[in-house]
Design a protein around this motif. Structure first.
Motif, PDB file in Angstrom:
ATOM      1  N   THR A 102     -18.624  12.673  -7.862  1.00 26.84           N
ATOM      2  CA  THR A 102     -18.325  12.792  -6.427  1.00 26.84           C
ATOM      3  C   THR A 102     -17.527  14.051  -6.104  1.00 26.84           C
ATOM      4  O   THR A 102     -17.546  14.504  -4.967  1.00 26.84           O
ATOM      5  N   GLY A 103     -16.792  14.578  -7.085  1.00 26.74           N
ATOM      6  CA  GLY A 103     -15.976  15.754  -6.840  1.00 26.74           C
ATOM      7  C   GLY A 103     -14.695  15.467  -6.079  1.00 26.74           C
ATOM      8  O   GLY A 103     -13.994  16.394  -5.667  1.00 26.74           O
ATOM      9  N   LYS A 121     -16.044  12.041 -11.467  1.00 29.48           N
ATOM     10  CA  LYS A 121     -16.471  13.420 -11.692  1.00 29.48           C
ATOM     11  C   LYS A 121     -17.629  13.807 -10.779  1.00 29.48           C
ATOM     12  O   LYS A 121     -17.620  14.865 -10.155  1.00 29.48           O
ATOM     13  N   GLU A 177     -19.405  10.786  -0.153  1.00 28.40           N
ATOM     14  CA  GLU A 177     -18.929  10.338  -1.466  1.00 28.40           C
ATOM     15  C   GLU A 177     -18.795   8.813  -1.508  1.00 28.40           C
ATOM     16  O   GLU A 177     -19.105   8.182  -2.516  1.00 28.40           O
ATOM     17  N   ALA A 182     -10.803  14.431  -5.401  1.00 29.93           N
ATOM     18  CA  ALA A 182      -9.560  14.776  -6.099  1.00 29.93           C
ATOM     19  C   ALA A 182      -8.719  13.516  -6.309  1.00 29.93           C
ATOM     20  O   ALA A 182      -8.683  12.631  -5.447  1.00 29.93           O
TER      21      ALA A 182
END
Length: 165
Positions: free
Chosen positions: A99-100, A97, A81, A102
């Motif tokens: 890269t996913g 968004k 990422e 948190a």
């Protein structure tokens, strides 16, 4: 014993070096991430960081607009990422968004924290300098946090060509 060397040869020997994710947020609430290797602490009272961010980086544009950002020290598990964030421009991509990764709500700034980072530093822009071809951004740390899991290791750049580990 030392020998004279070209700057490129000497720079190739500076590794390993730290890498951080600089997090910003756009007016339409898109989370932007940029991998930055040129980062250092420049004051401990008050606490301040210095970042070297190339023009025309979207991150620099958002820092100038919003005057706040987060410096996150990513974990080793985030190498893929971080590489994506550092090799793609954010003007047209919602890197938060895509890269996913948190995120969590920050305490003192309107930019989110990287939830699984080793550490996060919430910063407000103090000043910007341009001593050479790269703008230098100074931010004062207004809040900080660390991961509750002490065993998580920080991601580093181990060599030229983005050898993240």
């Amino acid at each position: 014993m030392q020998k004279t060397a070209a700057i490129s040869e000497a720079w190739a020997r500076k590794y390993p070096e730290q890498v951080v994710l600089v997090i910003t947020k756009s007016a339409d609430n898109r989370i932007n991430l940029m991998a930055v290797g040129w980062v250092c602490i420049v004051s401990d009272e008050p606490p301040m960081f210095l970042l070297g961010i190339d023009d025309p980086a979207y991150t620099l544009e958002l820092i100038r607009e919003n005057r706040e950002f987060v410096i996150a020290y990513p974990s080793q598990a985030m190498a893929k990422e971080v590489l994506f964030a550092g090799t793609n421009h954010g003007h047209q991509i919602d890197k938060g968004k895509v890269t996913g990764l948190a995120f969590e709500t920050a305490k003192a700034v309107g930019v989110p924290l990287l939830a699984d980072a080793v550490a996060n530093f919430e910063c407000r822009l103090v000043t910007e300098y341009r001593p050479g071809n790269c703008p230098l951004v100074v931010g004062e740390v207004v809040s900080s946090s660390v991961n509750a899991d002490d065993s998580i290791l920080r991601l580093i750049n181990a060599g030229s060509g983005y050898k993240l580990q």
